[in-house]
Design an enzyme around this catalytic site. Structure first.
Site, PDB file in Angstrom:
ATOM      1  N   HIS A  65      -4.216  -2.022   0.114  1.00  0.00           N
ATOM      2  CA  HIS A  65      -5.092  -1.465   1.164  1.00  0.00           C
ATOM      3  C   HIS A  65      -5.820  -0.208   0.688  1.00  0.00           C
ATOM      4  O   HIS A  65      -6.063   0.723   1.466  1.00  0.00           O
ATOM      5  CB  HIS A  65      -4.297  -1.157   2.438  1.00  0.00           C
ATOM      6  CG  HIS A  65      -3.681  -2.365   3.074  1.00  0.00           C
ATOM      7  ND1 HIS A  65      -4.356  -3.183   3.945  1.00  0.00           N
ATOM      8  CD2 HIS A  65      -2.438  -2.897   2.938  1.00  0.00           C
ATOM      9  CE1 HIS A  65      -3.553  -4.174   4.337  1.00  0.00           C
ATOM     10  NE2 HIS A  65      -2.394  -4.025   3.729  1.00  0.00           N
ATOM     11  N   ASN A 138      -2.843  -7.016  10.139  1.00  0.00           N
ATOM     12  CA  ASN A 138      -3.928  -7.611   9.363  1.00  0.00           C
ATOM     13  C   ASN A 138      -4.861  -8.385  10.289  1.00  0.00           C
ATOM     14  O   ASN A 138      -4.613  -8.486  11.491  1.00  0.00           O
ATOM     15  CB  ASN A 138      -3.377  -8.561   8.291  1.00  0.00           C
ATOM     16  CG  ASN A 138      -2.698  -7.833   7.146  1.00  0.00           C
ATOM     17  OD1 ASN A 138      -3.037  -6.701   6.825  1.00  0.00           O
ATOM     18  ND2 ASN A 138      -1.722  -8.482   6.529  1.00  0.00           N
ATOM     19  N   TYR A 348       6.737   1.510   3.586  1.00  0.00           N
ATOM     20  CA  TYR A 348       5.506   2.208   3.958  1.00  0.00           C
ATOM     21  C   TYR A 348       5.688   3.721   3.924  1.00  0.00           C
ATOM     22  O   TYR A 348       4.854   4.453   3.387  1.00  0.00           O
ATOM     23  CB  TYR A 348       5.028   1.752   5.339  1.00  0.00           C
ATOM     24  CG  TYR A 348       4.178   0.503   5.297  1.00  0.00           C
ATOM     25  CD1 TYR A 348       2.862   0.515   5.712  1.00  0.00           C
ATOM     26  CD2 TYR A 348       4.700  -0.702   4.838  1.00  0.00           C
ATOM     27  CE1 TYR A 348       2.076  -0.625   5.682  1.00  0.00           C
ATOM     28  CE2 TYR A 348       3.932  -1.847   4.798  1.00  0.00           C
ATOM     29  CZ  TYR A 348       2.621  -1.804   5.215  1.00  0.00           C
ATOM     30  OH  TYR A 348       1.858  -2.941   5.170  1.00  0.00           O
TER      31      TYR A 348
END
Length: 492
Positions: A65, A138, A348
Site C-alpha cells: 500500500h 480493500n 500492522y
C-alpha cells in the site's frame, strides 16, 4: 504563550527565515566560504542543518500500500443499528463522526502508475468520542489467503524479483498454484474490476470478519461494505495503458480535483450480520476471508453514509504518516477468530512502529481527538508535554481509574494446540459462481488475462496443468477453454 506547551504549526510561521531552533537566517542563498571562491566552512551550521534535514526527509515506504491518496470528511449514521452494537459513534441516526480515508494500490511502489492491475486499499479512520476506529479494507471483498502465515511469502511473490527487481507473472502463478483458496480473489483481480476507473468509483470492503457487541452482550459476526453513490466504474486493459501513459497519478488527481470543485465523493455503509451462535449453518466458514457471505441469505443492512469534503493539507503529514491498524477498535466492535485478521492485529502496528517510530499514534493525524490517558511514556520522538508525577498504576495519588467494562460475552474455548487448515475449504464453488455471473464478453476478457499470465516463458507445463485443473473445478467450460488456448490436455 506557554513555552512548554507550544506545538509548532505553519500558522505560527515567522516573517523571516530561521534555523530549526528559531535563530534568524539572514542569507538562505549562499554558503559560508573563505572569500568569494574559498572552501565552505564547517561552522556554517545553517547549511549543515539544511542538508542533514534534506538527507532525512524520506521515511521507509509501506511494504504494501505504498502508493496512496488521502482525504477528510465525515461519517453520518442514517439507520438505527443500536440493537446490534453499543459503539458510541453508531448510537443513533444523525450522529456524525470525523474521518480520514486513504485509498491505495497494494503491491507497487510509491511512484507507480495508478492504472496497474492490483487490489486497491480502502482504509477509514473514524475519530470517535471513545477513541479511534480503523476499518482497514480493500476494494475487493475477499483475499488471496486465509492464514497470515503465508502473507510474507505471498507479498514476496507479487513484489519484484529479488534478483531482477522486476515483477514477473511466473512467480505469482507458481506461488498460487499451491493455494487454490486464491481462486475466488482472482475472479476479482483478473476481472474488469481489477483496474478501477479511479478511487471515487470503487467499492470498499472490511474484508475480514469482525464482531459486533450489543449493550446486553449479544455477539454478531459482521462484514462491512462501502458502496459509492456514483457507481462502480473500471478501466479495460487498453484504456488503462492509455490513461497510465498520460498521467501516473490520475486517481489522486481525480479525487483531489473533485473535492476542490465541491463534487464530494460519497459512499453508503452496509453491514451483513450472522448470529455468532449460528456460524456453523453454512457450507462455508464465516471466518474464511476467501469467501463472501451470500446476500440472498445474509442481506445487506444500511448503516450510514461517508462524505469526503476536504482535501488534506500536507501529503507527508496526512498521507505518508497516516497509519492504520485493524487492532484499533472501539467498544461495541471487536475482532473475530478470522485467522488473517488475527495476524493483521500484530503486523500492522508493528510495521508502523518500523516506519514512523514507537510513538506514531502521537502524530496529529493518528492521535485520537477525544481525551485519553495512559502510562505509555517516553520513547523515540515523544513530543507530548507531560507534567505528571505518577507514571504507574494503581496509585492513591493519581485518581485515574479503569473505564467501565465492555459488555463482552464470555466464551469457552477448547481444542488441541495444532497447525491446521479449516474444515470447510470449499475453494471452487464461489469462484465458479462469480465467473458464471459474467456476460460472455467479460468471461472472454477474464480468460484472456489468464492465458497471458500462463504463457509467460518461465511458466512450466506442470503449473499450467494445475491451473487448468483448478479452473475446471470452478467451471468445466472455463477449464476447457483455458486448456484449448494453452494447447494442453485438461486433467478433468
Amino acid at each position: 504563550m506557554d513555552p512548554y506547551k507550544h506545538r509548532p504549526t505553519s500558522g505560527a510561521n515567522s516573517a523571516y527565515w530561521t534555523t530549526n531552533s528559531g535563530a534568524p537566517v539572514w542569507n538562505n542563498n549562499n554558503a559560508l566560504t573563505v572569500g568569494h571562491r574559498g572552501p565552505i566552512l564547517l561552522e556554517d551550521y545553517h547549511l549543515i542543518e539544511k542538508l542533514a534535514q534534506f538527507d532525512r526527509e524520506r521515511i521507509p515506504e509501506r511494504v504494501v500500500h505504498a502508493r496512496g491518496a488521502s482525504a477528510k470528511g465525515f461519517f453520518e449514521v442514517t439507520h438505527d443499528v443500536s440493537q446490534l452494537t453499543c459503539a458510541d459513534f453508531l448510537r443513533a441516526p444523525g450522529v456524525q463522526t470525523p474521518v480520514i480515508v486513504r485509498f491505495s494500490t497494494v503491491v507497487h511502489e510509491r511512484g507507480s502508475p495508478e492504472t496497474l492491475r492490483d487490489p486497491r486499499g480502502f482504509a477509514v479512520k473514524f475519530y470517535t468520542r471513545e477513541g479511534n476506529f480503523d476499518l482497514v479494507g480493500n476494494n475487493m471483498p475477499v483475499f488471496f489467503i486465509r492464514d497470515g502465515m503465508k502473507f510474507p511469502d505471498m507479498v514476496h511473490a507479487f513484489k519484484p524479483s529479488s534478483k531482477t527487481n522486476m515483477q514477473e507473472n511466473w512467480r505469482v502463478v507458481d506461488f498460487f498454484s499451491h493455494h487454490p483458496e486464491s481462486l475466488h480473489m482472482f475472479t476479482f483481480l483478473f476481472d474488469d474490476v481489477g483496474i478501477p476507473l479511479n478511487y471515487r468509483h470503487m467499492d470498499g470492503f472490511g474484508v475480514n470478519t469482525y464482531t459486533l457487541i450489543s449493550r446486553d452482550g449479544k455477539a454478531h459476526l459482521v462484514k462491512f461494505h462501502w458502496k459509492p453513490t456514483c457507481g462502480v466504474k473500471c478501466l479495460l486493459d487498453d484504456e488503462a495503458v492509455t490513461v497510465g501513459g498520460t498521467c501516473h497519478t490520475h486517481a489522486t488527481k481525480d479525487l483531489t480535483d473533485s473535492i476542490a470543485a465541491g463534487n464530494y465523493p460519497e459512499w453508503k455503509l452496509f453491514i451483513q450480520t450472522i448470529d455468532a451462535d449460528h456460524e456453523d449453518r453454512f457450507d462455508f466458514d464465516p471466518l474464511d476471508v476467501t469467501k463472501t457471505w451470500p446476500e440472498d441469505i445474509i442481506p445487506l443492512q444500511p448503516v450510514g453514509r461517508m462524505v469526503l469534503n476536504k482535501n488534506i493539507d500536507n501529503f507527508f503529514a496526512e498521507n505518508e504518516q497516516l497509519a492504520f491498524c485493524p487492532a484499533v477498535t472501539v467498544p461495541g466492535i471487536h475482532y473475530s477468530d478470522d485467522k488473517l485478521l488475527q495476524t493483521r492485529i500484530f503486523s500492522y502496528a508493528d510495521t508502523q512502529r518500523h516506519r514512523l517510530g514507537p510513538n506514531y499514534l502521537m502524530l496529529p493525524v493518528n492521535a485520537p481527538k477525544c481525551a485519553h490517558h495512559n502510562n505509555h511514556h517516553d520513547g523515540l520522538m515523544n513530543f507530548i508535554h507531560r507534567d505528571e508525577e505518577v507514571n504507574y498504576f494503581p496509585s492513591r495519588v493519581d485518581p485515574t481509574r479503569h473505564a467501565e467494562k465492555d459488555p463482552m460475552p464470555p466464551r469457552v474455548l477448547s481444542g488441541c494446540r495444532e497447525k491446521c487448515i479449516i474444515d470447510k475449504e470449499n475453494n471452487f464453488k464461489q469462484a465458479g459462481e462469480r465467473y458464471r455471473s459474467f456476460d460472455p464478453a467479460r468471461q472472454d476478457r477474464f480468460l484472456q488475462r489468464w492465458v497471458d499470465a500462463l504463457t509467460d516463458a518461465r511458466v512450466t507445463h506442470e503449473i499450467q496443468s494445475i491451473w487448468v485443473s483448478y479452473w475446471s473445478q470452478c467451471d468445466a467450460s472455463l477449464g476447457q477453454k483455458l486448456a484449448s488456448r494453452l494447447k494442453i490436455k485438461p486433467n478433468m
